[in-house]
Design a protein around this motif. Structure first.
Motif, PDB file in Angstrom:
ATOM      1  N   ILE A   1       3.638  -8.416 -14.512  1.00 17.70           N
ATOM      2  CA  ILE A   1       4.143  -7.355 -13.637  1.00 17.70           C
ATOM      3  C   ILE A   1       2.999  -6.678 -12.893  1.00 17.70           C
ATOM      4  N   ARG A   2       1.877  -6.508 -13.560  1.00 14.22           N
ATOM      5  CA  ARG A   2       0.708  -5.883 -12.911  1.00 14.22           C
ATOM      6  C   ARG A   2       0.239  -6.719 -11.727  1.00 14.22           C
ATOM      7  N   PHE A   3       0.141  -8.028 -11.891  1.00 16.40           N
ATOM      8  CA  PHE A   3      -0.296  -8.888 -10.789  1.00 16.40           C
ATOM      9  C   PHE A   3       0.721  -8.882  -9.645  1.00 16.40           C
ATOM     10  N   ILE A   4       2.008  -8.890  -9.976  1.00 11.38           N
ATOM     11  CA  ILE A   4       3.030  -8.886  -8.925  1.00 11.38           C
ATOM     12  C   ILE A   4       2.976  -7.585  -8.132  1.00 11.38           C
ATOM     13  N   ASN A   5       2.717  -6.482  -8.805  1.00 13.00           N
ATOM     14  CA  ASN A   5       2.577  -5.202  -8.097  1.00 13.00           C
ATOM     15  C   ASN A   5       1.397  -5.233  -7.124  1.00 13.00           C
ATOM     16  N   GLN A   6       0.296  -5.860  -7.538  1.00 11.64           N
ATOM     17  CA  GLN A   6      -0.849  -5.982  -6.642  1.00 11.64           C
ATOM     18  C   GLN A   6      -0.499  -6.811  -5.413  1.00 11.64           C
ATOM     19  N   VAL A   7       0.197  -7.929  -5.635  1.00  9.60           N
ATOM     20  CA  VAL A   7       0.600  -8.780  -4.511  1.00  9.60           C
ATOM     21  C   VAL A   7       1.564  -8.031  -3.596  1.00  9.60           C
ATOM     22  N   ASN A   8       2.414  -7.203  -4.176  1.00  9.21           N
ATOM     23  CA  ASN A   8       3.385  -6.445  -3.394  1.00  9.21           C
ATOM     24  C   ASN A   8       2.705  -5.521  -2.386  1.00  9.21           C
ATOM     25  N   PHE A   9       1.562  -4.969  -2.767  1.00  3.04           N
ATOM     26  CA  PHE A   9       0.814  -4.118  -1.836  1.00  3.04           C
ATOM     27  C   PHE A   9       0.027  -4.952  -0.821  1.00  3.04           C
ATOM     28  N   LEU A  10      -0.648  -5.995  -1.302  1.00  2.00           N
ATOM     29  CA  LEU A  10      -1.560  -6.745  -0.435  1.00  2.00           C
ATOM     30  C   LEU A  10      -0.838  -7.580   0.605  1.00  2.00           C
ATOM     31  N   ILE A  11       0.365  -8.058   0.269  1.00  2.00           N
ATOM     32  CA  ILE A  11       1.029  -8.966   1.199  1.00  2.00           C
ATOM     33  C   ILE A  11       1.481  -8.255   2.462  1.00  2.00           C
TER      34      ILE A  11
END
Length: 246
Positions: A139-149
């Motif tokens: 979930i932590r990695f997906i949250n990071q991708v959610n911001f960066l994308i």
């Protein structure tokens, strides 16, 4: 604790876990060598194309990206919550003196001693706990991708696509590991009723996962995609396009 009372636990339970472990090692080798022959490799390749498509047309597809990651986070959160609730329940059982820790009856095969019963619950607790940890990190990695994308591509450069793809792949790999730990814990849950069921359920689980993990598609000429990809790998053509970066 006498050997005659627990020899089935010592033999069948580790054997079932070893079968599952060897299968996943073989699966990982296939994912790295022939990714298009597996569901994991095929989905990973599709996610990379999806990220590239989203970032190239971010103004029109930014809502789609957010909704997709939201659904993914909701699924991982549900499984993480289930895992930690099971951990709490098992911890309560271990710390209690209730009769549920006693064997159901003498007809159950395997060891019935206090040490063996405690070992069963502690092993289950560890599997569910590690599953929860993997879900949380995913979930932590997906949250990071959610911001960066959704960041402007002009300020990040073309390398940002590869970086975001790597973060997303780490998230889904951790999610897959968490799922497999959860499935293994469900088979170990049958250890309460004896080690024979653990071994049989492990074999059944590996059989089911094999049918779900591997895909055999055919091209226009009727040749299997797996065979075509293997021939291209031997000839040095097309291999680099499908190797995942983990």
């Amino acid at each position: 604790m006498e050997w005659k009372k627990c020899y089935l636990d010592v033999i069948l339970v580790p054997l079932g876990l070893i079968i599952s472990l060897l299968y996943h090692i073989w699966l990982w080798q296939n994912v790295k060598a022939q990714p298009l022959s597996t569901i994991i490799g095929t989905n990973a390749n599709g996610r990379r194309l999806w990220v590239s498509s989203i970032m190239k047309d971010n103004d029109k597809k930014n809502i789609l990206a957010v909704q997709t990651f939201r659904n993914t986070i909701m699924g991982s959160t549900l499984m993480a919550t289930t895992s930690i609730l099971l951990c709490s329940g098992l911890a309560a059982v271990i710390s209690s003196t209730y009769s549920v820790k006693k064997p159901l009856n003498d007809a159950v095969y395997g060891g019935h001693g206090e040490f063996m019963v405690a070992l069963k619950y502690v092993t289950l607790l560890l599997f569910f706990l590690f599953s929860f940890i993997c879900y949380s990190i995913s979930i932590r990695f997906i949250n990071q991708v959610n911001f960066l994308i959704n960041c402007p591509q002009d300020h990040l450069g073309i390398l940002s696509i590869e970086y975001i793809c790597e973060l997303l792949e780490k998230a889904f790999i951790l999610n897959t590991v968490a799922n497999r730990l959860f499935y293994s814990a469900l088979t170990l849950l049958l250890w309460i009723f004896g080690p024979v069921l653990v071994f049989l359920s492990s074999v059944c689980l590996v059989t089911v996962l094999y049918n779900l993990d591997f895909v055999i598609c055919h091209d226009d000429k009727g040749k299997k995609i797996k065979d075509v990809h293997h021939e291209n790998s031997e000839n040095g053509n097309g291999h680099d396009d499908f190797v995942m970066s983990v």
